[in-house]
Design a protein around this motif. Structure first.
Motif, short mmCIF file in Angstrom:
data_model
loop_
_atom_site.label_atom_id
_atom_site.label_comp_id
_atom_site.label_asym_id
_atom_site.label_seq_id
_atom_site.Cartn_x
_atom_site.Cartn_y
_atom_site.Cartn_z
N UNK A 125 -0.54 0.24 -12.87
CA UNK A 125 -1.82 0.63 -12.27
C UNK A 125 -1.76 0.29 -10.78
N UNK A 126 -1.78 1.32 -9.95
CA UNK A 126 -1.76 1.14 -8.50
C UNK A 126 -3.17 1.27 -7.94
N UNK A 127 -3.54 0.35 -7.08
CA UNK A 127 -4.86 0.41 -6.44
C UNK A 127 -4.70 1.15 -5.11
N UNK A 128 -5.19 2.37 -5.10
CA UNK A 128 -5.13 3.19 -3.90
C UNK A 128 -6.42 3.06 -3.10
N UNK A 129 -6.92 4.19 -2.60
CA UNK A 129 -8.14 4.17 -1.78
C UNK A 129 -8.61 5.59 -1.56
N UNK A 130 -9.89 5.71 -1.25
CA UNK A 130 -10.42 6.99 -0.79
C UNK A 130 -9.66 7.43 0.46
N UNK A 160 -0.72 -3.29 -9.31
CA UNK A 160 -0.31 -3.39 -7.92
C UNK A 160 -1.55 -3.30 -7.04
N UNK A 161 -2.14 -4.46 -6.78
CA UNK A 161 -3.38 -4.50 -6.02
C UNK A 161 -3.19 -5.01 -4.59
N UNK A 162 -2.12 -5.74 -4.32
CA UNK A 162 -1.93 -6.32 -2.98
C UNK A 162 -1.93 -5.22 -1.93
N UNK A 163 -2.74 -5.39 -0.90
CA UNK A 163 -2.83 -4.39 0.16
C UNK A 163 -3.85 -4.80 1.19
N UNK A 164 -3.83 -4.13 2.35
CA UNK A 164 -4.76 -4.49 3.41
C UNK A 164 -4.81 -3.40 4.46
N UNK A 194 -1.20 -9.34 -12.06
CA UNK A 194 -2.04 -8.79 -11.00
C UNK A 194 -1.58 -9.35 -9.66
N UNK A 195 -1.22 -8.47 -8.73
CA UNK A 195 -0.89 -8.93 -7.38
C UNK A 195 -2.16 -8.95 -6.53
N UNK A 196 -2.13 -9.72 -5.46
CA UNK A 196 -3.33 -9.85 -4.63
C UNK A 196 -4.48 -10.45 -5.40
N UNK A 197 -4.16 -11.41 -6.30
CA UNK A 197 -5.16 -11.92 -7.24
C UNK A 197 -5.97 -13.08 -6.71
N UNK A 198 -5.81 -13.44 -5.44
CA UNK A 198 -6.49 -14.61 -4.91
C UNK A 198 -7.92 -14.33 -4.45
N UNK A 199 -8.31 -13.06 -4.39
CA UNK A 199 -9.66 -12.73 -3.94
C UNK A 199 -9.97 -11.28 -4.26
N UNK A 200 -11.22 -10.89 -4.03
CA UNK A 200 -11.62 -9.49 -4.09
C UNK A 200 -11.32 -8.80 -5.40
N UNK A 243 5.87 -0.40 0.90
CA UNK A 243 7.16 -0.95 0.48
C UNK A 243 7.01 -2.03 -0.58
N UNK A 244 6.01 -2.90 -0.41
CA UNK A 244 5.80 -3.95 -1.40
C UNK A 244 5.44 -3.39 -2.76
N UNK A 245 4.56 -2.40 -2.77
CA UNK A 245 4.17 -1.76 -4.04
C UNK A 245 5.36 -1.07 -4.70
N UNK A 246 6.16 -0.38 -3.90
CA UNK A 246 7.33 0.31 -4.45
C UNK A 246 8.32 -0.71 -5.02
N UNK A 247 8.53 -1.79 -4.30
CA UNK A 247 9.50 -2.79 -4.75
C UNK A 247 9.04 -3.44 -6.06
N UNK A 248 7.75 -3.80 -6.14
CA UNK A 248 7.22 -4.37 -7.38
C UNK A 248 7.39 -3.38 -8.54
#
Length: 272
Positions: A153-158, A103-107, A17-23, A131-136
């Motif tokens: 599993x990619x975490x997108x958004x509305x 692939x959860x890292x994002x902001x 899991x990327x972006x696993x430090x919170x949320x 780019x980060x998601x594609x590279x991973x």
């Protein structure tokens, strides 16, 4: 935290899991742990990962599956090409064969409109969210192809479904995630590799605090008068998608609070 679906298919699977430090990332790692998976927690903020790792250990103990129980933390910035390209060599031996990549890292950064955009923010959103998601994905899809198995599993958004003013670049990044995920699924349809896009609506995490550059007062206004989703709600959907039978692929999920029907359709209570 509890789940109403069977997680036996996740027992002893390896999940990164990327972006696993919170949320959402942290909640997802914990729920996979409860389901009996082995989890690699990756994030930029390495100092936060030890805390989440302990939560995973406790979740596995409380879940009582007797499966999984292996954890590793990995300092990873998905914008750092060297770190991403060498990630396989950084994994512990037990995680050499990853089964699920989340692939959860994002902001999101800022609410400026076009003409007033800050290009430091623009670059960081596109670098991280796209780019980060594609590279991973590029790294792990080759591993999955070699085994003819795996789940991305990619975490997108509305925001990748319906754009809104003040979010042009963030929306563009999540539209890109949606397009990339759909194209990837079509590239892999003749394999046993699954590809999913989980698209949250309004979720109360650090998301808005980051977007407003640490201004908590403005961030809190985003969730005023409505019960937003929690990180655990999205984790439920991610783990549910991963726990389906091998012949079932959850291509897209759009999750919103009951009182949200889109970026502009939010019913807020005026009660004090």
């Amino acid at each position: 935290m509890a789940t109403i679906f069977s997680t036996a298919r996740l027992h002893n699977k390896v999940v990164l899991v990327t972006g696993a430090s919170s949320g959402i990332g942290a909640a997802t790692a914990v729920l996979f742990s409860m389901a009996g998976a082995n989890v690699v927690l990756a994030a930029r903020r390495a100092e936060k990962l030890a805390e989440i790792e302990q939560a995973c250990i406790q979740a596995n103990k409380d879940g009582g599956t007797g499966k999984g129980g292996r954890y590793a933390t990995l300092s990873l910035d998905v914008n750092n090409h060297g770190q991403v390209d060498s990630i396989l060599s950084a994994l512990p031996d037990w995680a050499a064969q990853v089964d699920v990549l989340v692939n959860n890292a994002g902001l999101a950064l800022g609410t400026e409109r076009v003409g007033d955009l800050k290009f430091d923010d623009v670059d960081r959103m596109l670098d991280t969210n796209v780019r980060g998601l594609i590279r991973m994905t590029q790294v792990f899809v080759n591993m999955f192809k070699a085994r003819d198995a795996g789940h991305i599993i990619n975490v997108g958004s509305i925001a990748g479904v319906e754009p809104y003013p003040g979010g042009s670049v963030y929306c563009a990044s999540k539209f890109a995630v949606r397009a990339f995920t759909s194209a990837l699924m079509k590239e892999l349809y003749d394999t046993q590799i699954r590809v999913s896009n989980i698209q949250p609506g309004m979720v109360e995490t650090e998301f808005s605090i980051v977007r407003f550059h640490g201004d908590k007062q403005n961030a809190d206004k985003v969730y005023a008068g409505i019960e937003p989703l929690a990180a655990q709600d999205i984790a439920d959907e991610i783990v549910w998608a991963a726990s389906r039978a091998p012949h079932v692929n959850i291509a897209e999920v759009l999750i919103m609070p009951t009182n949200q029907a889109g970026p502009f359709h939010v019913a807020r209570s005026t009660a004090k």
